[in-house]
Every structure is written in structure tokens, then in C-alpha cells.
Design a protein around this motif. Structure first.
Motif: not given
Length: 595
Positions: A538-552
């Protein structure tokens, strides 16, 4: 004959929406209810629970907001300031957009809305809640924080909305959602909106919805023999040449109004700066902008004072601008849903649209996957050559000259032409003038042609390229005492690897491969601080705008956690996490030194 304003009024008023809200809708340009609004508004108005399957862009925000605002009406604010409606959304971007819409709809009734999300001042939100609001729009994590602090009081709550429920579950908010729903009054009205209805959504619906009205709005199906309104084309280009390729394609296409989608805020800002330097009217739209800045950008875009809107997916969610002629994917979306959501921004209101994708050679398989899932053809093309560009510009010069001749007013220039005609052939004089006009655009370098290919290297997120486990850890565990988690195919809920993997090669199942080089980030909080994979996602998707597909791969140890992100985006993710709180804590974030 009834004019469009009256029709719009009657369209919503006939469904039972408060007449003052219906009048406001006409002023905002709403004409007739969409299918999801026609289906969802009546049962919500009579207090029934609703389970709706509807994609983004179908008008679902108004579908739940209009009837709920009509029900709570004016003057229903509780004495203790507690809200009457709680709307849960997956991201802060969507929270701001829904809050803005609810404010516009509820203004005639004197109703107040508040967006509550992570990354913003907790104290300011507490003060706003104490003053009292009618509708709270919140992300699950921050809503639960306020509930635990007793600053978000739910005793007088009349309705709860789960908007984009599948997205919230994919981001790891399942526990938060259940905790929030368990804390709400049993008598409340509940409505759940989701683009898809996987088993997890169905389970929540069975547990928390009572005798729900089921609403399903299918995507528009073209009539037999009809031609799709959106022309889809992909240009295969190396990453080093993406920017000049984009500028050249835009030069050829000449869009009247376009949205260019990027993955990160940094990419948005860099692209906006580069395109603006080339003389294009471009503006950025991403989560780093304040609401006032976002409003100003959108006002300029709607007023056609901006040609190009460069945006992230979350920032552009909910946009409804009918005059968009082109949509550009600066990167190939990781999944078909994102692709469909993006290109749905063009080809609206019966107009024709163009969807352009810039694909790197190794991304060709992603395009084919999107084609299979959408059953739509994406034409593969080569970037226009310098000769193509020169021919196009010459055609534009010819058209411009033709318009100038038809317009007239050339008398003051005839003397110059006549003087030169005494010395040179008049055709040479005209050709020289055209040459000068064409030369203003300057020279262009040739962009190398490339061919699609599969990526040369693939490797497991938990392994080095040599095939040995990082730091001596096995696939099922971690030598440093941590637990390892793998992301599912949509980047959603976390799951442990199969037990057979922990014992070595025997019975081992292949895990999902990535086409990007991972960088492992070390985060100074773990199990002892109740850190969970969903908190990091949640923090990475919200704060960095990173697509969840690119969270490993995510690893939770007692005193720290690690997470894999694309190497190209690692520094931006580190900066974003350092500037926010995770589970209410400021934590250390750096690259993992054991990597």
C-alpha cells in the motif's frame, strides 16, 4: 421540444434523486444517467445493499454518491460531528477525486465531504473530523488509524461504500477492510463496487451485505459489422530513443488533445519538461500535486489550453474528458485491465480515437498478452523515419499556404515578390519561401529500427542470476529469520510459496518470472512492529505511484523487511517512503546491503 438541460434534470430526478442535486448535475454538464446509475440508484435510494460489477469510467461514483446524499439530506450531521457515510477507496488519488465529486453533488444540500488518506497531516485530518463532516472518503489504512484513535466515530454511520474493492484487496487491504466493517453499526447500508468479482470479493459480499441487489454493467459491445472507434497501434523502439520517438509520433499524428500515461511521477515530470521544451503545451498530473494544482491543470485541459496531459494511472483515474483524441502509453501496461482503462479515455461520445503504445523490443510479449485478453488487434508499426517526417511537414506547409491564399490579405507582400520576380523565376521565389518555412523545424536524427524479441534473461525474484539463493536463503524461508512472500499474478494478496519448495528441488514449482531487473530495498520495521506485506504494498503503490505488478518478493523479519522493486525505480521508491509514514511510523529505507 424539451432541451437537454430539462432532459438531464428529469433523467436523474425521475430516478428519485433530490431535485436540487439534479439541477446541480445539469449545471455540471450531466445529461442522462449511465447504465450503472440507472441500475444502482433506485435500490440504494430505498436503503437496499448493492453489489455492483462495473468498470472505472462507467459513472459509478455518481451511482452510489447521488442516492446516498439524497438519503442523508441536509441537516443530518450528528451533534458529535460523526459522518453519515463512509466511502473506502484504494488510493489517496481516488480519495481526492471522489471527495471532489461528492462535494460538487452535495453542495446544494449543504453537505460536507472530507478525504482522509496516508501521507497527509494526521492532525489536520483530526481537526477537520472534530468540526464535523457528513461524508468521509478514506483509504483503508488511514481510516483504521482514525478508528483506533477514536477520531473517526462510526456510531451514527448510515452507509458504507467499498469502491474498487478488488483493487483494495489486490493492494493487501483485506484485513483492514474487515476490521473497519466489523466496527460499523450492524444496521448500516452497504454497497460494494468492483470491476471484477473474484472469490475474495464474493466472500466479503456474503459476510457483510444483506439481501443485496446485484448490478452488472457489461462493457459496450459493438454491433455486428461496426468498426471500433479506437485505432490501436504500437511502435517498437529502444528505451534510449523513446522520447524522440514520442515527439515524432505526436508530430505525425497532430492530436487535438492527448493523455500520455507514465508509470512514475519522475517520468511524468521529465516527459512534461522535455515536451514543453519542444514547444508543445504539456502539463503534469500526478500524486505529488496539491488538489488546487490538480484542479488548475484539469481546468486548462478541459478548456483546451493544454494539448498534452502527462499523467500517472492513479492520478488520471476517474477523468472524464470527452474531447481526448489520443491516448499514449509511454510504457506497455503490465496488464490488460490497465490498458483497457487507459484507452477508454479516447473514442468517447461517438468520436474516433487513437491509442498509441511505445513498446521496447522485449515488451512484445506483453502486447500479445493484451491482444489475447482483449480480443482486439494492436497493429505493430515502425517509428516514422526522417523522410516520413519531412514529407508530413511539407504537406502541412502546403495546407498552411493554401489556407493563407484563400484567406487573402497578401497585397502588402506582392511588392516584395514582384521585385524578386524581376531577377528570378517566380517559381524559384515561391520555392525559396517554402524552404524557409520548412527549415524552421530544424533537423532530425534517424531513429534506429528495431524488431520485437523476447527478453534474453529471466530469473526468479528470490534468486540471483546464477541460480543460487540470495544470502544463502532457501526458497521457502530466509537465513536471517524472515518470512518470504510471493505476489500473485495481479500483484495482489500475499501468499506463501508451496511447501514443496522449502525442501529443495524436489516437487518445486516454477514461480512467476519478471522482465525487469530487481533491486532489493531494506525497510527498518518488521514483525515486532506488526509490519505486514500489505502495509508495504500500500505504501509503495500510494506514495511512489508504482504499479502493483512491479512490486516483487516481500520478506518480513523480526526487526526489518525487504521488498523487490524495479532497479530503474528504486531511488524514487526510497525517496517516497522516506517522506511518508508506514503504519504511522517514520522508518529507515535504503538498498539492502546484503544484496
Amino acid at each position: 421540444m424539451q432541451d437537454s438541460t430539462e432532459a438531464g434534470n428529469n433523467g436523474f430526478a425521475a430516478l428519485g434523486v433530490d431535485s436540487r442535486i439534479a439541477e446541480a448535475l445539469s449545471a455540471l454538464g450531466y445529461e442522462e444517467p449511465t447504465p450503472v446509475q440507472r441500475a444502482a440508484i433506485p435500490p440504494l435510494l430505498v436503503g437496499r445493499d448493492v453489489l455492483a460489477q462495473a468498470a472505472t469510467g462507467t459513472g459509478k461514483t455518481a451511482a452510489f454518491a447521488l442516492p446516498l446524499l439524497t438519503r442523508i439530506g441536509a441537516g443530518h450531521k450528528a451533534a458529535n460531528g460523526a459522518p453519515s457515510v463512509l466511502i473506502l477507496v484504494p488510493t489517496r488519488e481516488l480519495a481526492m477525486q471522489v471527495a471532489e465529486a461528492v462535494h460538487r453533488y452535495g453542495k446544494p444540500l449543504g453537505l460536507h465531504a472530507l478525504a482522509v488518506y496516508g501521507g497527509a497531516s494526521m492532525e489536520l485530518q483530526i481537526r477537520a473530523l472534530k468540526r464535523g463532516v457528513d461524508v468521509v472518503i478514506a483509504t483503508p489504512g488511514r481510516a483504521l488509524d482514525h478508528i483506533k484513535r477514536n477520531t473517526l466515530k462510526l456510531g451514527t454511520l448510515q452507509a458504507v461504500v467499498l469502491d474498487e474493492a478488488d483493487e483494495m484487496l489486490d493492494m493487501g487491504f483485506a484485513d483492514e477492510l474487515e476490521a473497519i466493517l466489523d466496527a460499523t453499526p450492524a444496521s448500516k447500508q452497504t454497497c460494494l463496487f468492483s470491476a471484477t468479482l473474484p472469490p475474495r470479493i464474493a466472500g466479503i459480499a456474503r459476510k457483510y451485505l444483506r439481501d443485496a441487489e446485484h448490478v452488472t454493467v457489461e462493457r459496450e459491445v459493438l454491433a455486428e459489422g461496426a468498426v471500433a472507434r479506437v485505432r490501436q497501434v504500437a511502435y517498437v523502439v529502444s528505451r534510449a530513443h523513446k522520447m524522440p520517438a514520442l515527439a515524432r509520433v505526436l508530430d505525425i499524428e497532430q492530436p487535438t488533445s492527448a493523455i500520455v500515461f507514465c508509470r512514475t511521477r519522475t517520468e511524468v515530470d521529465e516527459l512534461t519538461e522535455t515536451l514543453s521544451a519542444r514547444g508543445l503545451r504539456a502539463e503534469s498530473l500526478h500524486g505529488g500535486l496539491s488538489q488546487d494544482q490538480r484542479d488548475r491543470v484539469m481546468q486548462k485541459f478541459r478548456a483546451k489550453k493544454v494539448d498534452l496531459l502527462i499523467a500517472t494511472d492513479v492520478a488520471a483515474r476517474g477523468l472524464d474528458v470527452k474531447h481526448v483524441s489520443h491516448v499514449v502509453n509511454f510504457d506497455v501496461p503490465a496488464d490488460a485491465e490497465t490498458y483497457v482503462h487507459r484507452i477508454g479515455r479516447t473514442g468517447r461520445a461517438g468520436r474516433e480515437g487513437v491509442a498509441i503504445t511505445l513498446a521496447e523490443p522485449r515488451e512484445h510479449r506483453l502486447l500479445r498478452n493484451i491482444e489475447r485478453q482483449t480480443s482486439q488487434k494492436i497493429d505493430i508499426a515502425q517509428v516514422p523515419t526522417v523522410a516520413d517526417l519531412r514529407a508530413h511537414r511539407q504537406e502541412l506547409v502546403k495546407m498552411t499556404l493554401r489556407e493563407a491564399i484563400v484567406e487573402g490579405g497578401l497585397e502588402s507582400f506582392r511588392g516584395m515578390v514582384e521585385a524578386l520576380a524581376d531577377e528570378f523565376d517566380v517559381m524559384d521565389v515561391a520555392a525559396a519561401a517554402v524552404k524557409l518555412v520548412a527549415a524552421r523545424d530544424g533537423g532530425e536524427d534517424e531513429i534506429p529500427a528495431v524488431t520485437p524479441r523476447e527478453p534474453r534473461e529471466r530469473f526468479d525474484r528470490g534468486e540471483s542470476r546464477g541460480g543460487e539463493s540470495r544470502g544463502g536463503e532457501s526458497r521457502g524461508g530466509d537465513s536471517r529469520g524472515g518470512e518470504r512472500f510471493a505476489r500473485d499474478e495481479r500483484g495482489g494478496g500475499d501468499r506463501r510459496p508451496p511447501r514443496a519448495e522449502a525442501g529443495g528441488a524436489k516437487g518445486k514449482k516454477p514461480r512467476r518470472e519478471t522482465a525487469w531487473t530487481p533491486a532489493t530495498l531494506w525497510i527498518g520495521a518488521g514483525r515486532k512492529l506488526k509490519m505486514r506485506p500489505g502495509d508495504l504494498v500500500g505504501a509503495i503503490a500510494n506514495e511512489a505511484g508504482l504499479d502493483s505488478e512491479h512490486i516483487g518478493a516481500i520478506q518480513i523479519a523480526d526487526n526489518f523487511s525487504t521488498v523487490d522493486v524495479p532497479e530503474a525505480m528504486a531511488d524514487e521508491v526510497i525517496t517516497a517512503l522516506k517522506n511518508t509514514k508506514i503504519k504511522g511510523l517514520r522508518v529507515q529505507v535504503r538498498r539492502d546491503r546484503m544484496k
